[in-house]
Structures are given as structure tokens and as C-alpha cells.
Design a protein around this motif. Structure first.
Motif, short mmCIF file in Angstrom:
data_model
loop_
_atom_site.label_atom_id
_atom_site.label_comp_id
_atom_site.label_asym_id
_atom_site.label_seq_id
_atom_site.Cartn_x
_atom_site.Cartn_y
_atom_site.Cartn_z
N PHE A 161 73.67 25.67 32.25
CA PHE A 161 74.45 24.58 32.46
C PHE A 161 74.12 24.28 33.93
O PHE A 161 74.11 25.01 34.71
CB PHE A 161 75.83 24.85 32.29
N GLY A 162 73.80 23.11 34.33
CA GLY A 162 73.64 22.45 35.64
C GLY A 162 72.24 22.76 35.97
O GLY A 162 71.35 23.24 35.07
N THR A 163 71.94 22.14 37.10
CA THR A 163 70.51 22.16 37.69
C THR A 163 70.38 22.99 39.02
O THR A 163 71.23 23.02 39.90
CB THR A 163 70.07 20.64 37.81
N GLY A 164 69.17 23.16 39.45
CA GLY A 164 68.75 23.72 40.64
C GLY A 164 69.38 25.25 40.93
O GLY A 164 69.93 25.68 40.12
N ASP A 165 69.88 25.33 42.23
CA ASP A 165 70.79 26.50 42.53
C ASP A 165 72.01 26.71 42.21
O ASP A 165 72.65 27.49 42.00
CB ASP A 165 70.34 26.67 44.12
N HIS A 166 72.46 25.60 41.69
CA HIS A 166 73.91 25.36 41.07
C HIS A 166 74.09 25.69 39.52
O HIS A 166 75.31 25.64 39.06
CB HIS A 166 74.50 24.14 41.56
N ALA A 167 72.99 25.75 39.04
CA ALA A 167 73.05 26.22 37.63
C ALA A 167 73.60 27.54 37.37
O ALA A 167 73.75 28.46 38.18
CB ALA A 167 71.61 26.10 37.01
N LEU A 168 74.18 27.66 36.15
CA LEU A 168 74.77 29.01 35.56
C LEU A 168 74.10 29.25 34.20
O LEU A 168 74.14 28.38 33.38
CB LEU A 168 76.31 28.78 35.52
N ALA A 197 83.27 25.97 26.35
CA ALA A 197 84.17 26.08 27.22
C ALA A 197 83.61 26.81 28.74
O ALA A 197 83.95 26.04 29.74
CB ALA A 197 85.07 27.37 26.83
N VAL A 198 82.44 27.48 28.86
CA VAL A 198 81.85 27.72 29.94
C VAL A 198 80.94 26.55 30.65
O VAL A 198 81.15 26.34 31.68
CB VAL A 198 80.84 28.90 29.67
N GLY A 199 80.56 25.68 29.54
CA GLY A 199 79.71 24.63 29.94
C GLY A 199 80.60 23.71 30.56
O GLY A 199 80.12 22.88 31.68
N ARG A 200 81.74 23.28 30.13
CA ARG A 200 82.70 22.26 30.85
C ARG A 200 83.19 22.95 32.10
O ARG A 200 83.62 22.02 32.94
CB ARG A 200 83.78 22.12 29.97
N SER A 201 83.26 24.16 32.33
CA SER A 201 83.90 24.67 33.82
C SER A 201 82.61 25.30 34.67
O SER A 201 82.91 26.14 35.37
CB SER A 201 84.93 25.60 33.20
N LEU A 317 90.73 26.31 36.78
CA LEU A 317 89.93 25.86 35.81
C LEU A 317 90.72 24.55 34.95
O LEU A 317 89.87 23.85 34.65
CB LEU A 317 89.48 26.91 34.73
N GLY A 318 91.83 24.67 34.92
CA GLY A 318 92.55 23.38 34.21
C GLY A 318 92.39 23.34 32.80
O GLY A 318 92.38 22.51 32.29
N VAL A 319 92.01 24.74 32.15
CA VAL A 319 91.84 24.75 30.82
C VAL A 319 93.13 25.53 30.06
O VAL A 319 93.40 26.36 30.10
CB VAL A 319 90.55 25.83 30.27
N PRO A 320 93.75 24.40 28.94
CA PRO A 320 94.87 25.03 28.65
C PRO A 320 94.58 26.04 27.51
O PRO A 320 93.40 26.06 26.74
CB PRO A 320 95.26 23.77 27.77
N ALA A 321 95.39 27.05 27.48
CA ALA A 321 95.25 28.04 26.45
C ALA A 321 96.48 27.99 25.50
O ALA A 321 97.59 28.40 25.76
CB ALA A 321 95.20 29.37 26.92
#
Length: 412
Positions: A161-168, A197-201, A317-321
């Protein structure tokens, strides 16, 4: 024995072929009277009844002795070949005693012509290189499932997820409940939900990893896991299935692509193993139950724990549980959330795996030595080599017949 083209065939075809080929290549002059051919003819004449004729007063010569067949033409039974492996060379083995089942797939899972998308491949293999680490991942159907024609009940997801050095980079693996028809679907769904879930955050997660915000990561990933596995229980309710049957264990690795960040984050629920190979020695670094972050996750029958502020949102993260619509499961069926953040060193190898590989790695010293020798080199193995390593056969009565899913990270 039969004839083909004037040439005998049978179980000793190779011996006859050699004899005929040798005779066909002999283009020299006629053999001398004392040659092998004449000696065979004399022996044959001596054993043939003579035709009726007038008695000859001259005594008949004594019959020639039976000729001795040269050693190179002696007819001997061919040696029985040893057992051959279907692929030409048997897979590597560790331990003592014979394997309990065939090393190769035998029976395919039953297919539904109206739902071919439900089929699961016997083997999945993936890999990548980002930042300072090289990733190899594989998921293989176990001996027992191959023998019974059952689908692989473990799922594997590798995603960036993401690009460059900020990718995860996320590596997720899930194991469906044992002996349940929809185990492979539950495992695949668990990987998909945690991936979403991880991709959105991912941007905030990558920032927290670089900034070493361990507490925020631990609480936030606990919430994401709660939400993802809670979806399985909701799906079970929709399908009228027992929630404990439509469940999955989930294990994940987060790897930042930033070459200046060597923090590796593990989190998940359920059995398996987390190991580190450092300086040629294996270290079992699976988080203990006492390291669990709060309550068990929703997907295993618990209600989510509240944050200190009293709300039900993931920290930062603002993700409701959402709360579980089901009554809490018995205490014995609950599984704790596990979390570990560690800093890798150059030369380390981090291995995350399900129980199918974790159990033999903990119980078989020969397997630990073999993998340590192969994975301690200057360069990580290729995809094919990693797949071979994860399928090392364990001899003995135990057999370890479960699916094997593993992901290894080599640090440059």
C-alpha cells in the motif's frame, strides 16, 4: 518371447539387442573353424540324431564339449530398479522414520461447476524486495488434505500500500477452523478484511511505525483485527452457520518500505509461530499470552474493549469497531490478541508461519538445523528454493500433515 522385425523381444530385450547389434557390426571375413559360431554349430550337431545310413566301421568321433559362453554374452537377469519418485528426485527430509503420506498432491478437491471461483490452488507462492528486506511467502496444502481431496484451508495475502519510501507491505495469513466445509472461505475472507483495513489506514500506520509509537500501534491494530474477524461472525449469522465454525486464526506482518526503518510489526490471533534466525541460531519470539493487548478479539466471541475515553474508535486511526451481535463465547474458546514490534539487524531472518510449520520447527532439531544452514547465507533463496524449504518432509509417525503457510523476511 515375440518377434519384431526378425528380432526377439521379451524381458531380456537389452541382452538380445546387444547380441544382435554385435553380430550386425561384424563385417570381417568368415570366422575360423575354431570360432564361436562353429563351436555352437558343433554342439548342436552333436545333440541331433544322425540320419539312418549304412553302418560305418570307422568309429564316430567323440562329441565336442559344450562351448563356454563368454562372460560378456552370458544371459543374466537384470537388477530390479529401486523405487522411483514421481518427480524424479524425492524432496528433502528431516527426522527419523518413513514419511506417513505421499509428498505430492494426489486427489483434487470436489468442484462445483456453478461456483468455480470457490476453488483453492494447492500452492501459492509470492515474494518481493523493499527497503532493506527481501520477502518470501508460500502456502501449501497439507498431506492430509491432499490425500482426502480437501481444499487448502489456509489463505495468504501479500500486498503493498502506498509508493516510495512511504509504502507499507502487509503479509497476512489465516487458518480456517479444522474439519469445517467453509474453512477455506473464512480464511480468505479474514485476509481480505484485514487487507482492506490496513490498506485504508496504511499512511498513518507507516508513520506510527517510523515514529516508534508502540502503544498506538498495539491498540490500533487490535481494533483492526477486532473489526476484520468480527466480519466473519456477521457472515456466519447471515449464512446460519455456527460462528465457531466460520472463524479463522489470523497472523500479520507489517514491513515499512523505508530503508532507514528496520521496525517489523507482528500482530494477530490464533496459533502459529514467530521465529528469528540470528547468527545461525533460531529464537522463538512468539508473543506470550501475557503480552496480549487487552481483551480477546471480537472474532473469537468477545466484545471489544473500550478506549480510555469511553468511545469505540481505534486510537489515531478513526476506524470504528462495532460490537459483536453474538453473546460472548466461553472463556476456553477465546484467543488473545498478540502483538510484537522488534528492530531487525542486518543478517536477521524473521519467519512467521502457521502451526503446520511452527510445530515441526519447534519439535524437530533436524529441521531447525537444515533451515538454519540454508537461510543463513549471504543471499536469500529464490521463490522455488523457498518453496522447497517450506515443504521439507518430516519423517516419523507424527507426520505433521497440516497445511503450511510461511513468510520469511531477510534483512540486508
Amino acid at each position: 518371447m515375440s518377434q519384431q522385425g526378425g528380432r526377439p523381444t521379451g524381458p531380456d530385450d537389452d541382452w538380445w539387442a546387444q547380441l544382435y547389434d554385435d553380430a550386425a557390426q561384424d563385417t570381417g571375413p568368415a570366422p575360423a573353424p575354431d570360432s564361436l559360431d562353429d563351436r555352437f554349430a558343433s554342439a548342436a550337431d552333436a545333440l541331433t540324431d544322425p540320419p539312418a545310413a549304412t553302418p560305418d566301421p570307422t568309429p564316430a568321433p567323440a562329441p565336442a564339449p559344450a562351448p563356454e559362453i563368454p562372460a560378456q554374452l552370458r544371459r543374466t537377469a537384470p537388477e530390479a530398479p529401486g523405487p522411483a519418485h514421481p518427480t524424479g528426485s524425492p524432496p528433502a527430509q528431516a527426522g527419523s522414520g518413513p514419511p506417513t503420506r505421499d509428498a505430492e498432491p494426489t486427489a483434487l478437491p470436489l468442484a462445483d461447476p456453478d461456483d468455480l471461483g470457490d476453488l483453492v490452488a494447492d500452492t501459492v507462492l509470492d515474494g518481493a524486495r523493499y527497503g532493506a528486506c527481501t520477502v518470501r511467502a508460500a502456502s501449501v496444502r497439507g498431506d492430509a488434505a491432499r490425500h482426502r481431496g480437501e481444499p487448502r484451508r489456509e489463505a495468504l495475502l501479500t500486498a503493498r500500500f502506498g509508493t516510495g519510501d512511504h509504502a507499507l507491505v502487509l503479509v497476512a495469513m489465516a487458518s480456517g477452523a479444522r474439519a469445517t466445509p467453509g474453512a477455506h472461505r473464512a480464511a480468505a475472507e479474514a485476509c481480505q478484511w484485514i487487507g482492506r483495513a490496513v490498506g485504508r489506514s496504511h499512511a498513518r500506520l507507516a508513520e506510527d511505525i517510523r515514529a516508534a509509537r508502540r502503544g498506538d500501534l498495539k491498540s490500533g491494530l487490535h481494533r483492526l483485527t477486532d473489526r476484520s474477524l468480527g466480519k466473519l461472525r456477521a457472515t456466519a449469522a447471515e449464512q446460519g452457520v455456527d460462528p465457531e465454525e466460520y472463524a479463522a486464526g489470523l497472523r500479520c506482518l507489517l514491513l515499512p518500505a523505508d530503508p532507514g526503518c528496520r521496525t517489523r510489526v507482528f500482530f494477530g490471533v490464533g496459533t502459529g509461530g514467530l521465529f528469528r534466525l540470528r547468527d545461525g541460531d533460531w529464537q522463538d519470539i512468539e508473543p506470550r499470552v501475557t503480552d496480549a493487548a487487552g481483551e480477546p478479539v471480537v472474532g473469537f466471541g468477545s466484545t471489544p474493549a473500550e478506549t480510555p475515553d469511553g468511545d469505540r474508535s481505534t486510537l489515531d486511526l478513526g476506524v470504528p469497531a462495532p460490537p459483536s451481535p453474538f453473546a460472548p463465547a466461553p472463556e476456553a474458546s477465546r484467543a488473545p490478541f498478540r502483538f510484537r514490534a522488534s528492530v531487525a539487524r542486518p543478517g536477521d531472518t524473521l519467519l512467521m508461519c502457521t502451526g503446520g510449520l511452527a510445530d515441526p520447527l519447534r519439535g524437530e532439531a533436524d529441521l531447525r538445523r537444515r533451515l538454519a544452514a540454508r537461510w543463513s547465507g549471504a543471499a536469500p533463496p529464490g521463490l522455488a528454493g523457498f518453496l522447497t524449504d517450506t515443504q521439507v518432509r518430516i519423517k516419523g509417525d507424527v507426520g505433521y500433515p497440516d497445511d503450511r503457510t510461511a513468510a520469511a523476511v531477510w534483512e540486508a
